[in-house]
Motif scaffolding. Structure first.
Motif, PDB file in Angstrom:
ATOM      1  N   LEU A   1       0.924  -1.145  -0.120  1.00 36.54           N
ATOM      2  CA  LEU A   1      -0.032   0.114   0.260  1.00 36.54           C
ATOM      3  C   LEU A   1       0.793   1.673   0.091  1.00 36.54           C
ATOM      4  CD1 LEU A   1      -2.907  -0.905   2.504  1.00 36.54           C
ATOM      5  CD2 LEU A   1      -3.264   0.086   0.020  1.00 36.54           C
ATOM      6  N   ALA A   2       1.935   1.199   0.926  1.00 36.53           N
ATOM      7  CA  ALA A   2       2.743   2.422   1.082  1.00 36.53           C
ATOM      8  C   ALA A   2       3.496   2.678  -0.301  1.00 36.53           C
ATOM      9  CB  ALA A   2       3.959   2.167   2.060  1.00 36.53           C
ATOM     10  N   MET A   3       3.785   1.718  -0.905  1.00 44.84           N
ATOM     11  CA  MET A   3       4.720   1.833  -2.342  1.00 44.84           C
ATOM     12  C   MET A   3       3.754   2.408  -3.162  1.00 44.84           C
ATOM     13  SD  MET A   3       6.930  -1.662  -2.472  1.00 44.84           S
ATOM     14  CE  MET A   3       7.141  -1.411  -4.378  1.00 44.84           C
ATOM     15  N   MET A   4       2.438   1.800  -3.430  1.00 41.69           N
ATOM     16  CA  MET A   4       1.387   2.197  -4.138  1.00 41.69           C
ATOM     17  C   MET A   4       1.078   3.799  -4.151  1.00 41.69           C
ATOM     18  SD  MET A   4      -1.420  -0.582  -4.339  1.00 41.69           S
ATOM     19  CE  MET A   4      -2.728   0.626  -4.664  1.00 41.69           C
ATOM     20  N   PHE A   5       1.150   4.272  -2.915  1.00 39.62           N
ATOM     21  CA  PHE A   5       0.774   5.826  -2.619  1.00 39.62           C
ATOM     22  C   PHE A   5       1.999   6.504  -3.188  1.00 39.62           C
ATOM     23  CE2 PHE A   5      -3.273   6.055  -1.426  1.00 39.62           C
ATOM     24  CZ  PHE A   5      -3.616   5.110  -0.598  1.00 39.62           C
ATOM     25  N   SER A   6       3.221   6.180  -2.732  1.00 42.48           N
ATOM     26  CA  SER A   6       4.379   6.958  -2.799  1.00 42.48           C
ATOM     27  C   SER A   6       4.527   7.010  -4.247  1.00 42.48           C
ATOM     28  CB  SER A   6       5.392   6.424  -1.995  1.00 42.48           C
ATOM     29  OG  SER A   6       5.869   4.950  -2.396  1.00 42.48           O
ATOM     30  N   GLY A   7       4.395   5.743  -4.919  1.00 36.91           N
ATOM     31  CA  GLY A   7       4.294   5.811  -6.386  1.00 36.91           C
ATOM     32  C   GLY A   7       3.730   6.944  -7.203  1.00 36.91           C
ATOM     33  N   GLN A   8       2.320   6.825  -6.402  1.00 36.25           N
ATOM     34  CA  GLN A   8       1.360   7.921  -7.099  1.00 36.25           C
ATOM     35  C   GLN A   8       2.077   9.288  -7.000  1.00 36.25           C
ATOM     36  OE1 GLN A   8      -1.404   7.276  -8.951  1.00 36.25           O
ATOM     37  NE2 GLN A   8      -1.302   9.371  -9.385  1.00 36.25           N
ATOM     38  N   ALA A   9       2.365   9.422  -5.532  1.00 32.97           N
ATOM     39  CA  ALA A   9       2.942  11.057  -5.596  1.00 32.97           C
ATOM     40  C   ALA A   9       4.061  11.262  -6.327  1.00 32.97           C
ATOM     41  CB  ALA A   9       3.271  10.816  -3.885  1.00 32.97           C
ATOM     42  N   PHE A  10       4.967  10.303  -6.375  1.00 34.54           N
ATOM     43  CA  PHE A  10       6.023  10.140  -7.351  1.00 34.54           C
ATOM     44  C   PHE A  10       5.759  10.599  -8.768  1.00 34.54           C
ATOM     45  CE2 PHE A  10       9.640   8.278  -9.695  1.00 34.54           C
ATOM     46  CZ  PHE A  10      10.602   9.372  -9.301  1.00 34.54           C
ATOM     47  N   ALA A  11       4.678   9.700  -9.450  1.00 34.03           N
ATOM     48  CA  ALA A  11       4.157  10.117 -10.553  1.00 34.03           C
ATOM     49  C   ALA A  11       3.681  11.213 -10.788  1.00 34.03           C
ATOM     50  CB  ALA A  11       3.182   8.921 -10.831  1.00 34.03           C
ATOM     51  N   ASP A  12       2.839  11.858  -9.725  1.00 32.39           N
ATOM     52  CA  ASP A  12       2.249  13.228  -9.702  1.00 32.39           C
ATOM     53  C   ASP A  12       3.390  14.268  -9.998  1.00 32.39           C
ATOM     54  OD1 ASP A  12      -0.506  12.724  -7.438  1.00 32.39           O
ATOM     55  OD2 ASP A  12      -0.224  12.332  -9.863  1.00 32.39           O
ATOM     56  N   GLU A  13       4.405  13.963  -9.108  1.00 35.68           N
ATOM     57  CA  GLU A  13       5.530  15.040  -9.035  1.00 35.68           C
ATOM     58  C   GLU A  13       6.383  15.067 -10.633  1.00 35.68           C
ATOM     59  OE1 GLU A  13       5.745  16.996  -6.509  1.00 35.68           O
ATOM     60  OE2 GLU A  13       7.232  18.030  -7.627  1.00 35.68           O
ATOM     61  N   ILE A  14       6.515  14.133 -10.989  1.00 32.89           N
ATOM     62  CA  ILE A  14       7.173  13.983 -12.167  1.00 32.89           C
ATOM     63  C   ILE A  14       6.196  14.758 -13.398  1.00 32.89           C
ATOM     64  CG2 ILE A  14       7.738  12.377 -14.207  1.00 32.89           C
ATOM     65  CD1 ILE A  14       9.298  10.772 -12.586  1.00 32.89           C
ATOM     66  N   PHE A  15       5.021  14.451 -13.070  1.00 30.02           N
ATOM     67  CA  PHE A  15       3.728  14.896 -14.221  1.00 30.02           C
ATOM     68  C   PHE A  15       3.975  16.505 -14.269  1.00 30.02           C
ATOM     69  CE2 PHE A  15       0.387  14.483 -16.829  1.00 30.02           C
ATOM     70  CZ  PHE A  15      -0.490  15.484 -16.681  1.00 30.02           C
TER      71      PHE A  15
END
Ligand code: HEC
Ligand code: HEC
Length: 182
Positions: free
Chosen positions: A9-23
């Motif tokens: 779950l933690a990986m999914m969330f930070s992954g999303q935040a990371f993707a948002d940041e890159i975006f």
């Protein structure tokens, strides 16, 4: 088992935040689209800041740009040649908040209830909510600001469509990110 699930779950969330940041960094779609149309900046930047189209939805611009509305534009006359009026109307409608992929535009557009046509950016629920900390001392009683409609008094990179906290400098007070009321 629980631990693995939590980790996933933690990986999914930070992954999303990371993707948002890159975006947002890659595409600079965080604020609103900048506007560089000379006719617009001259005609609509004469009495106040030339607000970007992405700060209001289509229906708002359609109403604001009606001939009758321009003749009584918040008590002032903001009339235009018919040719110019049509050009600016199209420019505003094509880049309106509800047609934009910029983050602040999407937030603006989503915060307005269906069927409501606002003529003021300062009445958009998202904008009102964001400026709750902007009390009279910062705005009304601040001779270098006077009114919330003077966006560029505080948002020093608004021309680039950027509203990030570290670009907000309130005249007579300083950087918002360094003030205690934050
Ligand atoms: C002759 C002066 C004048 C011109 C030219 C003018 N405006 Fe305005 N505008 C005003 C005034 C006055 C207000 C209301 C200011 C206030 O509430 O203190 C206003 C308010 C606005 C607002 C609402 C601001 C808010 O969020 O409260 C928008 C949007 C706006 N104008 C768009 C435009 C556009 C688009 C044009 C170009 C077609 C334009 N204006 C040209 C005088 C002008
Ligand atoms: C008196 C200074 C001031 C004026 C004038 C002002 N703002 Fe702001 N604005 C702020 C501050 C301070 C914040 C951040 C508030 C917070 O969230 O802590 C903010 C936040 C915002 C945000 C959200 C940014 C983010 O990162 O979440 C947007 C968008 C915005 N303002 C647009 C506008 C527009 C458009 C106008 C003009 C119609 C305007 N502001 C006028 C001070 C101002």
């Amino acid at each position: 088992m629980k631990k693995v699930l939590l980790l996933l779950l933690a990986m999914m969330f930070s992954g999303q935040a990371f993707a948002d940041e890159i975006f947002s960094t890659l595409f600079r779609f965080k604020g609103v689209a900048p506007m560089s149309n000379d006719l617009y900046n001259e005609s609509c930047g004469e009495c106040h800041y030339a607000y970007q189209a992405g700060l209001l939805p289509k229906v708002s611009w359609e109403k604001l740009m009606l001939v009758d509305e321009l003749e009584d534009h918040f008590g002032e006359v903001a009339d235009l040649d018919e040719e110019d009026r049509i050009e600016l109307l199209n420019l505003l409608v094509d880049n309106a908040a509800d047609t934009s992929f910029y983050k602040r535009s999407m937030k603006i557009s989503r915060s307005i209830p269906d069927g409501v046509t606002l003529l003021r950016i300062t009445e958009v629920p998202y904008i009102k909510r964001k400026h709750k900390p902007m009390t009279d001392k910062y705005v009304k009683n601040n001779p270098k600001v006077k009114s919330l409609i003077n966006c560029n008094a505080c948002h020093r990179q608004i021309d680039k469509g950027i509203f990030d906290d570290d670009t907000i400098l309130i005249p007579n007070y300083g950087y918002w990110s360094e003030l205690d009321d934050d």
